[in-house]
Design a protein around this motif. Structure first.
Motif, mmCIF file in Angstrom:
data_model
loop_
_atom_site.group_PDB
_atom_site.id
_atom_site.type_symbol
_atom_site.label_atom_id
_atom_site.label_comp_id
_atom_site.label_asym_id
_atom_site.label_seq_id
_atom_site.Cartn_x
_atom_site.Cartn_y
_atom_site.Cartn_z
ATOM 1 N N ILE A 144 14.395 -32.144 104.783
ATOM 2 C CA ILE A 144 15.693 -32.180 105.454
ATOM 3 C C ILE A 144 16.736 -32.842 104.569
ATOM 4 O O ILE A 144 17.843 -32.341 104.402
ATOM 5 C CB ILE A 144 15.588 -32.918 106.810
ATOM 6 C CG1 ILE A 144 14.621 -32.189 107.743
ATOM 7 C CG2 ILE A 144 16.964 -33.052 107.450
ATOM 8 C CD1 ILE A 144 15.005 -30.765 108.055
ATOM 9 N N ARG A 145 16.369 -33.956 103.966
ATOM 10 C CA ARG A 145 17.300 -34.665 103.071
ATOM 11 C C ARG A 145 17.673 -33.781 101.886
ATOM 12 O O ARG A 145 18.849 -33.699 101.493
ATOM 13 C CB ARG A 145 16.661 -35.962 102.585
ATOM 14 C CG ARG A 145 17.469 -36.666 101.493
ATOM 15 C CD ARG A 145 16.721 -37.816 100.878
ATOM 16 N NE ARG A 145 17.195 -38.112 99.532
ATOM 17 C CZ ARG A 145 16.604 -38.979 98.702
ATOM 18 N NH1 ARG A 145 15.514 -39.638 99.094
ATOM 19 N NH2 ARG A 145 17.100 -39.180 97.488
ATOM 20 N N LEU A 146 16.703 -33.084 101.300
ATOM 21 C CA LEU A 146 16.978 -32.259 100.133
ATOM 22 C C LEU A 146 17.880 -31.080 100.482
ATOM 23 O O LEU A 146 18.756 -30.703 99.698
ATOM 24 C CB LEU A 146 15.672 -31.747 99.520
ATOM 25 C CG LEU A 146 14.877 -32.742 98.679
ATOM 26 C CD1 LEU A 146 13.602 -32.104 98.170
ATOM 27 C CD2 LEU A 146 15.707 -33.275 97.509
ATOM 28 N N LEU A 147 17.685 -30.477 101.657
ATOM 29 C CA LEU A 147 18.546 -29.370 102.061
ATOM 30 C C LEU A 147 19.997 -29.808 102.160
ATOM 31 O O LEU A 147 20.914 -29.076 101.779
ATOM 32 C CB LEU A 147 18.075 -28.803 103.404
ATOM 33 C CG LEU A 147 16.765 -28.003 103.378
ATOM 34 C CD1 LEU A 147 16.302 -27.701 104.798
ATOM 35 C CD2 LEU A 147 16.926 -26.705 102.585
ATOM 36 N N VAL A 148 20.218 -31.031 102.656
ATOM 37 C CA VAL A 148 21.587 -31.550 102.770
ATOM 38 C C VAL A 148 22.143 -31.898 101.394
ATOM 39 O O VAL A 148 23.268 -31.515 101.048
ATOM 40 C CB VAL A 148 21.621 -32.783 103.698
ATOM 41 C CG1 VAL A 148 23.015 -33.406 103.707
ATOM 42 C CG2 VAL A 148 21.221 -32.389 105.118
ATOM 43 N N GLU A 149 21.367 -32.597 100.578
ATOM 44 C CA GLU A 149 21.842 -33.006 99.252
ATOM 45 C C GLU A 149 22.099 -31.793 98.352
ATOM 46 O O GLU A 149 22.993 -31.816 97.502
ATOM 47 C CB GLU A 149 20.826 -33.948 98.590
ATOM 48 C CG GLU A 149 20.763 -35.322 99.253
ATOM 49 C CD GLU A 149 19.935 -36.308 98.450
ATOM 50 O OE1 GLU A 149 19.456 -35.943 97.355
ATOM 51 O OE2 GLU A 149 19.776 -37.458 98.925
ATOM 52 N N ALA A 150 21.361 -30.732 98.562
ATOM 53 C CA ALA A 150 21.545 -29.524 97.760
ATOM 54 C C ALA A 150 22.728 -28.690 98.233
ATOM 55 O O ALA A 150 23.111 -27.722 97.573
ATOM 56 C CB ALA A 150 20.284 -28.676 97.799
ATOM 57 N N GLY A 151 23.323 -29.071 99.374
ATOM 58 C CA GLY A 151 24.468 -28.330 99.884
ATOM 59 C C GLY A 151 24.088 -27.081 100.654
ATOM 60 O O GLY A 151 24.945 -26.249 100.964
ATOM 61 N N LEU A 152 22.810 -26.961 101.015
ATOM 62 C CA LEU A 152 22.371 -25.808 101.798
ATOM 63 C C LEU A 152 22.572 -26.022 103.288
ATOM 64 O O LEU A 152 22.527 -25.069 104.075
ATOM 65 C CB LEU A 152 20.903 -25.499 101.510
ATOM 66 C CG LEU A 152 20.605 -25.025 100.075
ATOM 67 C CD1 LEU A 152 19.110 -24.914 99.843
ATOM 68 C CD2 LEU A 152 21.284 -23.689 99.798
ATOM 69 N N SER A 153 22.784 -27.255 103.674
ATOM 70 C CA SER A 153 23.103 -27.604 105.064
ATOM 71 C C SER A 153 24.138 -28.712 105.045
ATOM 72 O O SER A 153 24.140 -29.563 104.144
ATOM 73 C CB SER A 153 21.859 -28.075 105.829
ATOM 74 O OG SER A 153 20.885 -27.059 105.913
#
Length: 414
Positions: free
Chosen positions: A351-360
């Motif tokens: 979840i954290r990676l999806l946000v940091e990657a700009g996918l969410s």
């Protein structure tokens, strides 16, 4: 239909919404080179695709041998344009305005040729004359030609007066200064046309009227339509924010993806407005249906990205997308983020990676993505919100994360 080449093509491509004295303007364009301007306030350090209609219109002028002028609002930015604003803009310092201006200037170079030739663009800054104005002098020389009753009828003013925020006296002066700009540009550079979005109609007409009253000259105004997508969404807004024109704000790959994701009903319109593709070819492409419309979208994406970022970056973005979507490969050119190797060894929540990657945009959005089956890691669907990504998930030095079929990021270690 207009007789002059510029206005004819501008109309065919969908740029023209309103004109003052369209017949006389058409005659002026047919008679010889015309200088026209659009003003850009320095509210951010880059422009986004919301400004692209105006930039493409200036580009079209130049292609037909006319002179485009990109006016930097170093002075007017200190007030803030109230048009279509629900509240006053944040006042910026002079240092912020200067930094933003330097960033914005980069946006024009890929689209417009600057220089000293008769059809070469120039980029004046209205602070050159506005900063030297005396208030009493302005009121006596210019203010007397403005009717408050008429200004209260402008859409930009009425909208704000109907809201609790109201309209400050500072902002109420914006129209006067924009009109002053038109007269000054006419006197300095022979500018006879001001262009802008349809929300600028009142300000533009005021400038036309000021030049007529004070200098007894005929000048013209032209507005473009405000662009929304076929589904009614505001053009250039995505879940991740604005679609910026500079690569340091938005990668060429993400810019390409924005155009690739165009709604089916917008393909023809966007090909006409945001590329140089001949109109006959646009007519052919917009008739495509079914799976073929996706090929038209790729042509749109590559042509639009080529204008903003150059042909090489556009072709690279198209090839990266092909590998990512059609080949299922983690192409090296995909946008990426880096995390500390020690963190990935210990494990980082998906979840954290999806946000940091700009996918969410948020943790909640990332969880909904996973629950809806739209999250993938290394091209495998992920159903566990609590999944922890570790160094064991690296493939060729990267973890590939995907949101749906069209958004991909690589996670690398540093």
């Amino acid at each position: 239909m207009p007789k002059s080449d510029f206005l004819h093509e501008a109309t065919e491509r969908g740029f023209v919404f309103q004109c003052t004295d369209s017949e006389s303007m058409d005659t002026a364009f047919a008679a010889g080179s015309v200088a026209g301007y659009i003003g850009f306030d320095c509210t951010a350090d880059s422009l986004h695709v919301g400004s692209l209609v105006q930039i493409m219109l200036l580009r079209l002028m130049q292609r037909h041998g006319h002179r485009p002028i990109t006016l930097m609002g170093g002075g007017t930015t200190r007030i803030g344009d109230p048009s279509l604003r629900e509240e006053a803009r944040q006042l910026l310092s002079d240092a912020q305005i200067a930094a933003n201006m330097a960033g914005i200037q980069r946006c024009f170079a890929p689209f417009i040729r600057f220089g000293d030739g008769p059809s070469d663009a120039i980029m004046p800054n209205n602070a050159e004359w506005l900063d030297r104005l005396g208030y009493i002098e302005l009121l006596r020389e210019v203010g007397v030609h403005f009717s408050v009753n008429r200004m209260l009828g402008f859409d930009s003013v009425k909208t704000r007066l109907d809201r609790e925020q109201g309209l400050t006296f500072l902002e109420f002066n914006y129209s006067i200064l924009q009109s002053y700009d038109f007269r000054e540009l006419n006197r300095r550079y022979g500018v006879v046309l001001q262009m802008g979005g349809s929300d600028q109609w009142g300000n533009i007409v005021s400038g036309v009227d000021l030049v007529r009253r004070t200098d007894a000259k005929q000048v013209f105004g032209l507005t473009t339509p405000l662009i929304a997508t076929a589904s009614g969404a505001k053009m250039g807004k995505t879940a991740k924010g604005a679609v910026w024109l500079t690569a340091d704000r938005l990668s060429p790959y993400d810019y390409w993806q924005f155009w690739r994701n165009t709604e089916d009903g917008d393909v023809g319109r966007f090909l006409r407005m945001f590329t140089d593709i001949p109109l006959a070819e646009v007519a052919r492409l917009e008739q495509l249906g079914g799976a073929e419309i996706n090929e038209a979208k790729k042509i749109l994406a590559t042509a639009a990205t080529g204008l903003a970022h150059g042909e090489a970056d556009a072709l690279e973005a198209a090839e990266t997308a092909r590998l990512a979507f059609e080949g299922g490969l983690a192409a090296d050119n995909l946008p990426s983020i880096t995390v500390a190797a020690s963190e990935l060894d210990a494990g980082i929540g998906l979840i954290r990676l999806l946000v940091e990657a700009g996918l969410s945009a948020s943790n909640g959005e990332a969880r909904r993505l996973v629950r809806g089956g739209g999250a993938r890691m290394n091209d495998v669907a992920v159903a566990d919100e609590a999944l922890v990504v570790t160094a064991l998930d690296l493939i060729d030095g990267a973890v590939k994360l995907s949101a749906g079929r069209k958004q991909h990021r690589l996670v690398r270690t540093r």
